[in-house]
Design a protein around this motif. Structure first.
Motif, short mmCIF file in Angstrom:
data_model
loop_
_atom_site.label_atom_id
_atom_site.label_comp_id
_atom_site.label_asym_id
_atom_site.label_seq_id
_atom_site.Cartn_x
_atom_site.Cartn_y
_atom_site.Cartn_z
N VAL A 97 46.72 -2.87 43.60
CA VAL A 97 45.33 -2.78 44.06
C VAL A 97 44.38 -3.33 43.00
CG1 VAL A 97 43.48 -1.12 44.58
CG2 VAL A 97 45.69 -0.91 45.71
N VAL A 98 44.57 -2.93 41.76
CA VAL A 98 43.69 -3.41 40.68
C VAL A 98 43.81 -4.93 40.53
CG1 VAL A 98 43.30 -3.34 38.18
CG2 VAL A 98 43.66 -1.23 39.44
N THR A 99 45.02 -5.45 40.58
CA THR A 99 45.21 -6.89 40.46
C THR A 99 44.51 -7.62 41.61
OG1 THR A 99 47.30 -6.58 39.31
CG2 THR A 99 46.94 -8.73 40.34
N ALA A 100 44.66 -7.12 42.82
CA ALA A 100 43.99 -7.74 43.97
C ALA A 100 42.47 -7.68 43.80
CB ALA A 100 44.42 -7.05 45.26
N PHE A 101 41.95 -6.54 43.39
CA PHE A 101 40.50 -6.40 43.23
C PHE A 101 39.95 -7.36 42.18
CE2 PHE A 101 39.68 -1.80 44.88
CZ PHE A 101 40.02 -2.21 46.15
N PHE A 102 40.59 -7.45 41.02
CA PHE A 102 40.08 -8.33 39.97
C PHE A 102 40.25 -9.80 40.34
CE2 PHE A 102 39.69 -4.60 37.39
CZ PHE A 102 38.73 -4.92 36.45
N THR A 103 41.31 -10.12 41.04
CA THR A 103 41.52 -11.51 41.45
C THR A 103 40.45 -11.93 42.46
OG1 THR A 103 43.89 -11.33 41.04
CG2 THR A 103 43.17 -13.11 42.49
N VAL A 104 40.23 -11.10 43.46
CA VAL A 104 39.22 -11.43 44.47
C VAL A 104 37.83 -11.49 43.83
CG1 VAL A 104 38.06 -10.57 46.56
CG2 VAL A 104 40.55 -10.56 46.43
N SER A 105 37.52 -10.56 42.95
CA SER A 105 36.22 -10.58 42.27
C SER A 105 36.05 -11.86 41.46
CB SER A 105 36.08 -9.38 41.34
OG SER A 105 36.00 -8.20 42.07
N GLY A 106 37.07 -12.24 40.71
CA GLY A 106 36.98 -13.47 39.91
C GLY A 106 36.74 -14.69 40.78
N LEU A 107 37.45 -14.78 41.89
CA LEU A 107 37.29 -15.92 42.80
C LEU A 107 35.90 -15.94 43.43
CD1 LEU A 107 40.81 -15.86 44.48
CD2 LEU A 107 39.97 -17.51 42.79
N VAL A 108 35.40 -14.78 43.85
CA VAL A 108 34.08 -14.72 44.48
C VAL A 108 32.98 -15.06 43.47
CG1 VAL A 108 32.38 -13.13 45.49
CG2 VAL A 108 34.73 -13.15 46.33
N ILE A 109 33.09 -14.54 42.26
CA ILE A 109 32.07 -14.82 41.24
C ILE A 109 32.09 -16.30 40.86
CG2 ILE A 109 31.40 -14.34 38.85
CD1 ILE A 109 32.45 -11.42 39.41
N ALA A 110 33.28 -16.89 40.73
CA ALA A 110 33.36 -18.32 40.43
C ALA A 110 32.78 -19.15 41.57
CB ALA A 110 34.81 -18.72 40.17
N TRP A 111 33.06 -18.77 42.80
CA TRP A 111 32.50 -19.47 43.96
C TRP A 111 30.98 -19.39 43.94
CZ3 TRP A 111 29.96 -16.88 48.06
CH2 TRP A 111 29.59 -17.71 49.12
N ALA A 112 30.44 -18.19 43.67
CA ALA A 112 28.98 -18.03 43.62
C ALA A 112 28.39 -18.86 42.48
CB ALA A 112 28.62 -16.56 43.44
N GLY A 113 29.07 -18.91 41.34
CA GLY A 113 28.59 -19.68 40.20
C GLY A 113 28.60 -21.18 40.45
#
Length: 160
Positions: free
Chosen positions: A56-72
């Motif tokens: 769960v933690v790995t999925a959460f951090f991976t999705v967060s990283g991808l979303v933040i990079a996409w927004a950036g």
């Protein structure tokens, strides 16, 4: 915005998500050892809780990283709202998930929750180390120096 009212030029540097690979490897190694030790000491239901929490933690951090990079990639000013929004979404998902687990089920809730906390701290440490060891520019990086022959067109190139 600058004092002249114009936006500074956007950097063409891509968002570096290499911390994801490091975080996944660190989490997998830590979870494997922790699950084995937990299974031997507390039972295999607890070991499954360790593995599920790490996933769960790995999925959460991976999705967060991808979303933040996409927004950036769209605009740097979108990264903070994207990060805060993902934090909210994760909390909205995690709390009902923990409450939905039966108290005496095959997956130990306390072990699962503790693993999520430890995993989040591990991922935070991975991200901190990744940032501290990278050469990150807070302004667009300077242009590379010009070679001696291209700097002064009237000056002959060395050896010529």
């Amino acid at each position: 915005m600058t004092t002249s009212g114009k936006r500074p030029p956007r950097s063409d540097a891509p968002w570096d998500l290499s911390f994801l690979r490091i975080g996944i490897v660190a989490t997998a190694a830590t979870a494997a050892v922790a699950a084995l030790v937990t299974g031997l000491l507390a039972g295999w239901g607890d070991a499954v809780g360790v593995l599920a929490g790490a996933a769960v933690v790995t999925a959460f951090f991976t999705v967060s990283g991808l979303v933040i990079a996409w927004a950036g990639r769209i605009d740097d000013t979108f990264t903070l709202p994207a990060a805060l929004g993902m934090f909210f979404v994760k909390a909205v998902i995690l709390f009902p998930l923990l409450n939905a687990l039966p108290e005496d089920g095959w997956l130990d809730r306390r072990t699962f929750a503790l693993t999520v906390v430890v995993g989040a701290l591990l991922w935070s440490g991975v991200q901190l180390r990744w940032v501290w060891t990278r050469q990150l520019y807070y302004v667009p990086p300077p242009a590379p120096p010009a070679s001696a022959s291209s700097a002064d067109p009237e000056r002959p190139a060395p050896g010529g």
